[in-house]
Design an enzyme around this catalytic site. Structure first.
Site, short mmCIF file in Angstrom:
data_model
loop_
_atom_site.label_atom_id
_atom_site.label_comp_id
_atom_site.label_asym_id
_atom_site.label_seq_id
_atom_site.Cartn_x
_atom_site.Cartn_y
_atom_site.Cartn_z
N TRP A 246 10.94 14.97 -43.53
CA TRP A 246 12.25 14.96 -44.19
C TRP A 246 12.44 16.13 -45.15
O TRP A 246 13.55 16.39 -45.59
CB TRP A 246 12.43 13.64 -44.97
CG TRP A 246 11.25 13.32 -45.86
CD1 TRP A 246 10.21 12.49 -45.56
CD2 TRP A 246 10.98 13.86 -47.17
NE1 TRP A 246 9.30 12.48 -46.59
CE2 TRP A 246 9.75 13.30 -47.59
CE3 TRP A 246 11.65 14.74 -48.02
CZ2 TRP A 246 9.17 13.61 -48.83
CZ3 TRP A 246 11.07 15.05 -49.25
CH2 TRP A 246 9.85 14.48 -49.64
N LYS B 32 11.31 13.73 -32.74
CA LYS B 32 11.48 12.54 -33.57
C LYS B 32 11.60 13.02 -35.02
O LYS B 32 10.61 13.29 -35.69
CB LYS B 32 10.32 11.55 -33.44
CG LYS B 32 10.68 10.21 -34.11
CD LYS B 32 9.52 9.51 -34.75
CE LYS B 32 9.19 9.90 -36.15
NZ LYS B 32 10.14 9.64 -37.22
N SER C 221 2.11 13.97 -43.25
CA SER C 221 0.94 13.64 -44.07
C SER C 221 -0.37 13.75 -43.29
O SER C 221 -0.39 13.59 -42.05
CB SER C 221 1.08 12.22 -44.62
OG SER C 221 0.86 11.30 -43.58
N ALA D 110 -2.75 11.63 -43.41
CA ALA D 110 -3.10 10.30 -42.88
C ALA D 110 -2.47 10.08 -41.51
O ALA D 110 -3.15 9.66 -40.56
CB ALA D 110 -2.64 9.23 -43.86
N GLU E 88 0.47 20.24 -38.93
CA GLU E 88 0.70 20.90 -40.23
C GLU E 88 0.68 19.78 -41.25
O GLU E 88 1.67 19.06 -41.41
CB GLU E 88 2.05 21.62 -40.24
CG GLU E 88 2.19 22.73 -39.23
CD GLU E 88 1.23 23.89 -39.43
OE1 GLU E 88 0.58 23.96 -40.50
OE2 GLU E 88 1.11 24.70 -38.51
N CYS F 257 4.70 21.15 -48.59
CA CYS F 257 3.24 21.11 -48.41
C CYS F 257 2.57 22.33 -49.03
O CYS F 257 1.36 22.32 -49.23
CB CYS F 257 2.90 21.08 -46.92
SG CYS F 257 3.58 19.66 -46.13
N GLU G 5 -2.01 15.57 -53.39
CA GLU G 5 -0.70 16.23 -53.51
C GLU G 5 0.28 15.34 -54.28
O GLU G 5 0.53 14.21 -53.85
CB GLU G 5 -0.17 16.37 -52.09
CG GLU G 5 0.26 17.70 -51.68
CD GLU G 5 0.73 17.70 -50.22
OE1 GLU G 5 1.28 18.70 -49.83
OE2 GLU G 5 0.56 16.71 -49.49
#
Ligand code: SIN
Length: 492
Positions: A163, A187, A241, A243, A262, A296, A393
């Site tokens: 986003w 997506k 992320s 994760a 990324e 990021c 982060e």
């Protein structure tokens, strides 16, 4: 203008789409379910989009697979012309796309329009690179052989995007994919699907064939699983992320897909005693507060040498104090809201953790008086490496200042993380520039500069910040397979 009026105006211009795109057709979710898209600055609902899942994703994959059969055979020159047309349309709709980005993501309009230019630049760049996908002739080890290497598109690509850059993270993936003959199922984040849909509409207007670009959104895990499970999807490209990236990596194993990731960063921004303070303040401000700290590559730890620490902290805090917080549509605003409540809570919990362990608030440190998800641009002093804010982060407008004595210590602190995306150094010493740059375990290094992203340079991280590179001449390789061909019996 309120969200509803702006949305109505964008709808009239044809750029506000509220359906998914499958095989060139605008479609609702098959069960009719929808998800609301909000303006984070006001909380207003902009519109609703389909809440799609695995059935729609499977159809999108199948459309992409059909389109691949012809798009991959179109000449590079023709693909290039279509991409160039798409770029021209993105640029001619810069204002409306910028408005859409501000509306659904919250970043200031000027920055949003900047993102359109940045995002479009990937389409322009890869429209040019489309014509430069060269193979190789290899000198053969035997006289009767001729060896060569073909580069061919991998096939259908699943592009899962975040986003924080609703346009640029799509174009950075879709540009090279289409350029070399792949087709895509995008997506976008369910928080910011509208820019993706507008960009897809413009791709159709540019003559990119139906099915080459598909957009599905809604149930993230159902869509992700369908992309992973399909043997027709030959590559997943993801920004988001660490994760989620790890889950995608594990999921891609079942069908042995190519993967570009990324992922998160924990960018150190090292200010040496010999830095020009003005340059360091300007660069750190840009590296930290772009998109309200929600990138990021945002500086996550400002590591300052003890001889310049006080001077830097004072000048930097003064500069941060001048940042204007508010609705991205208002004049002069440089800091928009955070994307949602969860983001705000994360920032608050990191700040609380740091204070409880001895960090000092030099500026800000609270929710902004505007309410909602606005947070005060914040500077913290006496931050230590073991605090949460140094380990992970923060993804918000908080600059933690850490102190160091020697160059070795700075390098150790900078590399003491699993992340390795971006790093920044501020110094006037050329020898130090080389030494430190080479020692940093990062994919991108900014020297005396806080904004390093550009379509012409490779973007990507090392360690747990990801796999592969985006943008630049290297970015297209991620969407290509090498085919070695051996011609035998060539002496007759
Ligand atoms: C990101 O935050 O993932 C991208 C930032 C950039 O392209 O500069």
């Amino acid at each position: 203008m309120d969200a509803q009026s702006l949305a109505a105006r964008l709808k009239t211009s044809g750029l506000l789409r509220s359906q998914g795109l499958i095989g060139g057709k605008w479609v609702d979710a098959y069960d009719g379910k929808t998800v609301k898209v909000h303006n984070p600055a006001t909380g207003e609902v902009i519109t609703e989009v389909p809440c799609m899942g695995s059935r729609e994703t499977k159809d999108a994959i199948s459309s992409a697979n059909d389109a691949f059969q012809s798009w991959s055979k179109v000449t590079a020159a023709e693909r290039s012309r279509h991409l160039r047309k798409w770029y021209d349309l993105l640029i001619s709709h810069k204002e409306e796309l910028g408005q859409l980005i501000t509306l659904e993501q919250g970043k200031p309009l000027k920055e949003a329009i900047g993102e359109v230019g940045y995002g479009a630049s990937f389409i322009e760049f890869f429209s040019e690179e489309a014509k430069r996908v060269y193979g190789d002739i290899i000198p053969a080890p035997l006289a009767d052989r001729r060896l060569f290497v073909l580069k061919q598109p991998v096939g259908v690509v699943g592009a899962i995007t975040p986003w924080n850059f609703p346009l640029a993270m799509i174009t950075r993936k879709v540009g090279p994919a289409l350029a070399c003959g792949c087709t895509v199922v995008i997506k976008p984040s369910e928080l910011t699907p509208l820019t993706a849909l507008a960009a897809a509409e413009l791709s159709l207007q540019a003559g990119i064939p139906p099915g080459a670009v598909n957009v599905v959104m809604g149930k993230a895990s159902d869509i992700g699983d369908s992309l992973l499970e399909s043997s027709q999807v030959r590559k997943i490209t993801f920004t988001g992320s660490t994760a989620v990236g790890k889950k995608l990596m594990a999921g891609a194993a079942a069908t042995v897909k190519k993967l570009s990731l990324e992922l998160g960063g924990n960018a150190p921004c090292i200010v040496f005693d010999d830095a020009d303070v003005d340059v360091a303040v300007k660069g750190t401000l840009a590296a930290k507060f772009r998109n309200s700290g929600q990138t990021c590559v945002c500086a996550n730890r400002v590591i300052v040498q003890e001889g310049i620490y006080e001077r830097f902290a004072t000048a930097f805090s003064k500069a941060v104090q001048n940042l204007q917080v508010g609705d991205g549509f208002s004049e002069g605003i440089t800091q928009g809201p955070l994307i949602n409540e969860a983001a705000l809570h994360k920032v608050e919990s990191f700040v609380e953790d740091a204070i409880s362990k001895g960090a000092k608030i030099l500026l800000g440190g609270r929710r902004h008086s505007l309410g909602r998800t606005f947070y005060e641009p914040t500077v913290m002093g006496d931050v230590k490496s073991d605090m949460l804010i140094s380990r992970e982060e923060v993804f918000g407008p908080v600059a933690p200042l850490l102190r160091f004595r020697t160059e070795e210590e700075a390098i150790h602190m900078a590399n003491d993380t699993n992340a390795g995306l971006a790093a920044y150094i501020f110094t006037s010493n050329v020898q130090r520039t080389w030494r430190v740059t080479e020692a940093l375990e990062y994919g991108l290094v900014g020297v005396n500069e806080g904004i390093v992203s550009t379509e012409v340079a490779p973007f990507g991280g090392v360690k747990q910040s990801g796999l592969g590179r985006e943008g630049s001449k290297y970015g297209i390789d991620e969407y290509l397979e090498l085919k070695y061909v051996c011609l035998g019996n060539m002496e007759h």
